[in-house]
Design a protein around this motif. Structure first.
Motif, short mmCIF file in Angstrom:
data_model
loop_
_atom_site.label_atom_id
_atom_site.label_comp_id
_atom_site.label_asym_id
_atom_site.label_seq_id
_atom_site.Cartn_x
_atom_site.Cartn_y
_atom_site.Cartn_z
N ASP A 1 1.33 2.06 -10.57
CA ASP A 1 1.24 3.42 -11.10
C ASP A 1 -0.20 3.87 -11.28
O ASP A 1 -0.47 5.07 -11.44
N HIS A 2 -1.15 2.91 -11.28
CA HIS A 2 -2.56 3.30 -11.40
C HIS A 2 -3.06 3.95 -10.11
O HIS A 2 -4.14 4.56 -10.12
N PHE A 3 -2.32 3.84 -9.03
CA PHE A 3 -2.73 4.42 -7.75
C PHE A 3 -1.76 5.55 -7.41
O PHE A 3 -0.58 5.30 -7.12
N PRO A 4 -2.20 6.81 -7.44
CA PRO A 4 -1.30 7.93 -7.19
C PRO A 4 -0.72 7.88 -5.79
O PRO A 4 -1.36 7.38 -4.85
N PRO A 5 0.49 8.36 -5.61
CA PRO A 5 1.08 8.38 -4.26
C PRO A 5 0.32 9.33 -3.35
O PRO A 5 -0.28 10.29 -3.79
N GLY A 6 0.38 9.03 -2.06
CA GLY A 6 -0.31 9.86 -1.09
C GLY A 6 -1.41 9.10 -0.39
O GLY A 6 -1.77 7.98 -0.76
N PRO A 7 -1.99 9.69 0.65
CA PRO A 7 -3.02 9.01 1.46
C PRO A 7 -4.23 8.55 0.65
O PRO A 7 -4.75 7.45 0.86
N GLU A 8 -4.68 9.40 -0.30
CA GLU A 8 -5.86 9.02 -1.08
C GLU A 8 -5.57 7.82 -1.97
O GLU A 8 -6.36 6.87 -2.05
N GLY A 9 -4.43 7.85 -2.65
CA GLY A 9 -4.06 6.72 -3.48
C GLY A 9 -3.84 5.45 -2.69
O GLY A 9 -4.20 4.36 -3.12
N ASP A 10 -3.25 5.59 -1.49
CA ASP A 10 -3.05 4.42 -0.64
C ASP A 10 -4.38 3.82 -0.19
O ASP A 10 -4.53 2.60 -0.10
N ALA A 11 -5.35 4.70 0.09
CA ALA A 11 -6.68 4.21 0.47
C ALA A 11 -7.33 3.46 -0.69
O ALA A 11 -7.97 2.42 -0.50
N GLU A 12 -7.18 4.00 -1.91
CA GLU A 12 -7.71 3.32 -3.09
C GLU A 12 -7.04 1.97 -3.28
O GLU A 12 -7.70 0.98 -3.64
N LEU A 13 -5.75 1.93 -3.05
CA LEU A 13 -5.02 0.67 -3.19
C LEU A 13 -5.51 -0.37 -2.19
O LEU A 13 -5.73 -1.54 -2.53
N ARG A 14 -5.70 0.04 -0.93
CA ARG A 14 -6.20 -0.89 0.08
C ARG A 14 -7.59 -1.40 -0.29
O ARG A 14 -7.88 -2.60 -0.15
N GLU A 15 -8.42 -0.50 -0.75
CA GLU A 15 -9.77 -0.90 -1.15
C GLU A 15 -9.73 -1.89 -2.31
O GLU A 15 -10.48 -2.87 -2.34
N PHE A 16 -8.86 -1.63 -3.26
CA PHE A 16 -8.77 -2.52 -4.42
C PHE A 16 -8.26 -3.90 -4.02
O PHE A 16 -8.80 -4.92 -4.46
N ILE A 17 -7.24 -3.93 -3.20
CA ILE A 17 -6.69 -5.22 -2.77
C ILE A 17 -7.73 -6.02 -1.99
O ILE A 17 -7.87 -7.23 -2.16
N ARG A 18 -8.49 -5.33 -1.15
CA ARG A 18 -9.51 -6.02 -0.35
C ARG A 18 -10.57 -6.66 -1.25
O ARG A 18 -11.08 -7.74 -0.95
N GLY A 19 -10.91 -6.00 -2.35
CA GLY A 19 -11.96 -6.52 -3.23
C GLY A 19 -11.44 -7.26 -4.45
O GLY A 19 -12.22 -7.57 -5.35
N ALA A 20 -10.15 -7.54 -4.50
CA ALA A 20 -9.57 -8.18 -5.68
C ALA A 20 -10.20 -9.54 -5.92
O ALA A 20 -10.31 -10.37 -5.01
N TYR A 21 -10.59 -9.79 -7.17
CA TYR A 21 -11.18 -11.08 -7.53
C TYR A 21 -10.14 -12.19 -7.44
O TYR A 21 -10.43 -13.30 -7.00
N GLU A 22 -8.92 -11.90 -7.88
CA GLU A 22 -7.83 -12.87 -7.83
C GLU A 22 -6.68 -12.26 -7.01
O GLU A 22 -6.00 -11.35 -7.49
N PRO A 23 -6.44 -12.70 -5.78
CA PRO A 23 -5.42 -12.06 -4.93
C PRO A 23 -3.99 -12.46 -5.25
O PRO A 23 -3.05 -11.88 -4.70
N ARG A 24 -3.79 -13.45 -6.13
CA ARG A 24 -2.45 -13.98 -6.36
C ARG A 24 -1.41 -12.90 -6.72
O ARG A 24 -0.32 -12.87 -6.14
N PRO A 25 -1.68 -11.99 -7.67
CA PRO A 25 -0.66 -10.99 -7.99
C PRO A 25 -0.26 -10.14 -6.80
O PRO A 25 0.93 -9.83 -6.62
N TRP A 26 -1.22 -9.76 -5.98
CA TRP A 26 -0.93 -8.89 -4.85
C TRP A 26 -0.07 -9.60 -3.81
O TRP A 26 0.78 -8.98 -3.17
N ARG A 27 -0.30 -10.88 -3.65
CA ARG A 27 0.55 -11.65 -2.72
C ARG A 27 1.99 -11.72 -3.23
O ARG A 27 2.94 -11.65 -2.44
N LEU A 28 2.15 -11.86 -4.54
CA LEU A 28 3.49 -11.86 -5.11
C LEU A 28 4.16 -10.51 -4.94
O LEU A 28 5.33 -10.42 -4.55
#
Length: 502
Positions: free
Chosen positions: A149-176
């Motif tokens: 919910d921290h990432f609004p729906p739509g292209p801009e929010g999806d881009a933010e989500l991709r950027e965040f996942i790419r730079g995540a310090y701990e990837p474990r939650p995203w893999r789950l």
């Protein structure tokens, strides 16, 4: 972010803010109400000037466990209305890290507090990293929807989500979450492609392969003054942007100058040396810094004189660059110049050049240079106190040169330094210079907030004469939150102590 206000070193609050071992010992002996108030003050008002090089979270978490302290103050801090207005992670980062350690120690209330903040707090990403290390899969899966919910729906929010996942310090939650949330799965698949595309489309201007080209290139980009094209005799090239007061400008010039110096090492021929010397004497800012750095790295005999001239320039940026380059100088000739500049009898020991020369002697000086280093250390303390980025190098130098006459000032730095990183450096220097260190400061260092300082103490502390030492070593050995290096040092000392007792 404001500069922290540090209490006097003799007070309980001052000891805890500094992360000193005596802080924990005094807190356990003090009135519990007073100790809890001081501890809460430290955790909710981070006392560190630089949280990236100073540790406090495990230190405070251990004290929370020792005092069986409630977490109401941390909870109020996290949910303060200011959290909605201040998105600086510095405000809540220490409190969240303390909660992470407490969760690892089995404090369920800390774990629940982290989950709640990860779902609703401004600094939720930090809380998520703590949970990624300590929470189970079920707890993380329950958080997935709230985090998305921290990432609004739509292209801009999806881009933010991709950027965040790419730079995540701990990837474990995203893999789950990728197995349960199609949006996370899509972002995870797209992130590597985005990175590849950026690398493929990376653009930039590269220098031509001649000394003149490289010197001209050093002044392209963020630069003030006359254009590099005029300097290179090529008016057809576009003029660089003029200085607009952007604080990133000088850094950009320095970065380009450093790259240009590396290029010069590949292209300069013997017949090009006069041009390089001329650029180092009077070139444009980028070219001058590049030429100076090249000459320093090549240990050119003219480098010292050119550095001395640049250090007396009217341009503060040129002076700063010259003093930084002086620290890169090595070799007998460079040390001889540094001794002249640092000696009050032959140079200006209290000048910027003299101070930089003392720093060089601290970093690379030889036996016999300790008197100049100790004099520089005393002069620094008398003028600036226990502050400043150059103080650590002087402390290290006193220890490296085994300067026993520095012990009084090193003890002062150890006791007064607000920075635990600086205190650790003072402890290392004392270990090399102070015969009383094993039975004195080393005992306190076993409780220090810095793991490197605890490791140092474990390797040097006297295991006889103080009943607290062996008990503390045993507790550190049994603590799963302790660093592996500390565990190794502690277990080695315990083994040696057992063998002596047989």
């Amino acid at each position: 972010m404001f500069e922290p206000v540090i209490a006097p070193s003799a007070s309980l609050l001052g000891l805890l803010q500094r992360g000193r071992g005596d802080g924990q010992l005094h807190a356990l002996a003090a009135d519990r109400t007073e100790a809890l108030a001081a501890l809460e003050e430290c955790v909710t008002r981070d006392p560190r000037a630089d949280w990236q090089v100073e540790n406090r979270s495990l230190y405070y978490a251990r004290l929370y466990m020792e005092l069986e302290a409630p977490l109401d103050g941390i909870e109020d801090h996290l949910h303060d209305p200011e959290d909605l207005l201040d998105d600086d992670e510095y405000r809540t980062g220490l409190a969240l890290s303390v909660l992470g350690h407490l969760a690892a120690y089995g404090r369920r209330d800390a774990l629940l507090m982290l989950r709640e903040y990860a779902a609703t707090g401004t600094n939720w990403a930090w809380a998520l990293d703590e949970l990624a290390l300590r929470d189970d899969d079920r707890g993380l899966l329950l958080l997935g929807t709230a985090v998305l919910d921290h990432f609004p729906p739509g292209p801009e929010g999806d881009a933010e989500l991709r950027e965040f996942i790419r730079g995540a310090y701990e990837p474990r939650p995203w893999r789950l979450w990728a197995a349960y949330h199609p949006r996370v799965a899509a972002a995870t698949e797209q992130s590597p492609f985005d990175l590849w595309q950026r690398q493929l489309n990376r653009s930039g201007v590269t220098p031509g392969w001649s000394t003149a080209d490289v010197l001209a290139w050093a002044d392209q980009g963020e630069l003030g003054g006359v254009g590099a094209a005029a300097f290179a005799g090529r008016p057809d090239r576009p003029e660089p942007a003029r200085d607009t007061g952007d604080p990133a400008g000088p850094d950009a010039v320095d970065r380009r100058a450093a790259a240009a110096a590396r290029c010069l090492a590949a292209v300069v021929r013997p017949e090009d040396r006069p041009a390089v010397l001329e650029a180092a004497r009077s070139g444009l800012p980028g070219a001058r810094r590049a030429a100076l750095r090249y000459l320093v790295d090549q240990q050119d005999p003219a480098a010292a004189g050119l550095i001395e001239a640049a250090a007396a320039d009217v341009d503060d940026r040129t002076v700063r660059a010259a003093l930084e380059l002086l620290g890169r100088m090595r070799g007998p000739e460079a040390l001889a110049h540094a001794r002249r500049w640092a000696d009050p009898a032959t140079g200006g020991a209290d000048s910027a050049l003299g101070e930089a020369a003392v720093q060089l002697l601290a970093d690379a000086g030889e036996p016999g240079d300790e008197a100049l280093v100790v004099a520089g250390l005393r002069r620094w303390i008398s003028v600036r106190g226990v502050t400043g980025s150059g103080l650590g190098s002087l402390v290290d130098g006193a220890g490296r040169l085994a300067a026993a006459e520095a012990v009084p000032v090193l003890r002062h730095i150890y006791g007064e330094a607000a920075s635990s990183e600086l205190r650790g450096r003072a402890a290392r220097a004392l270990a090399a210079t102070d015969a009383a260190f094993p039975a004195g400061p080393a005992v306190e260092c076993l409780w220090d907030c810095e793991e490197s300082t605890r490791e140092l103490a474990a390797r040097h502390v006297a295991t006889t004469g103080d009943a607290r030492v062996l008990e503390r070593l045993r507790r550190l050995a049994a603590d799963p939150a302790e660093e592996a290096e500390v565990h190794a040092a502690v277990r080695g000392r315990l083994t040696a102590a057992r063998e002596r007792s047989r």
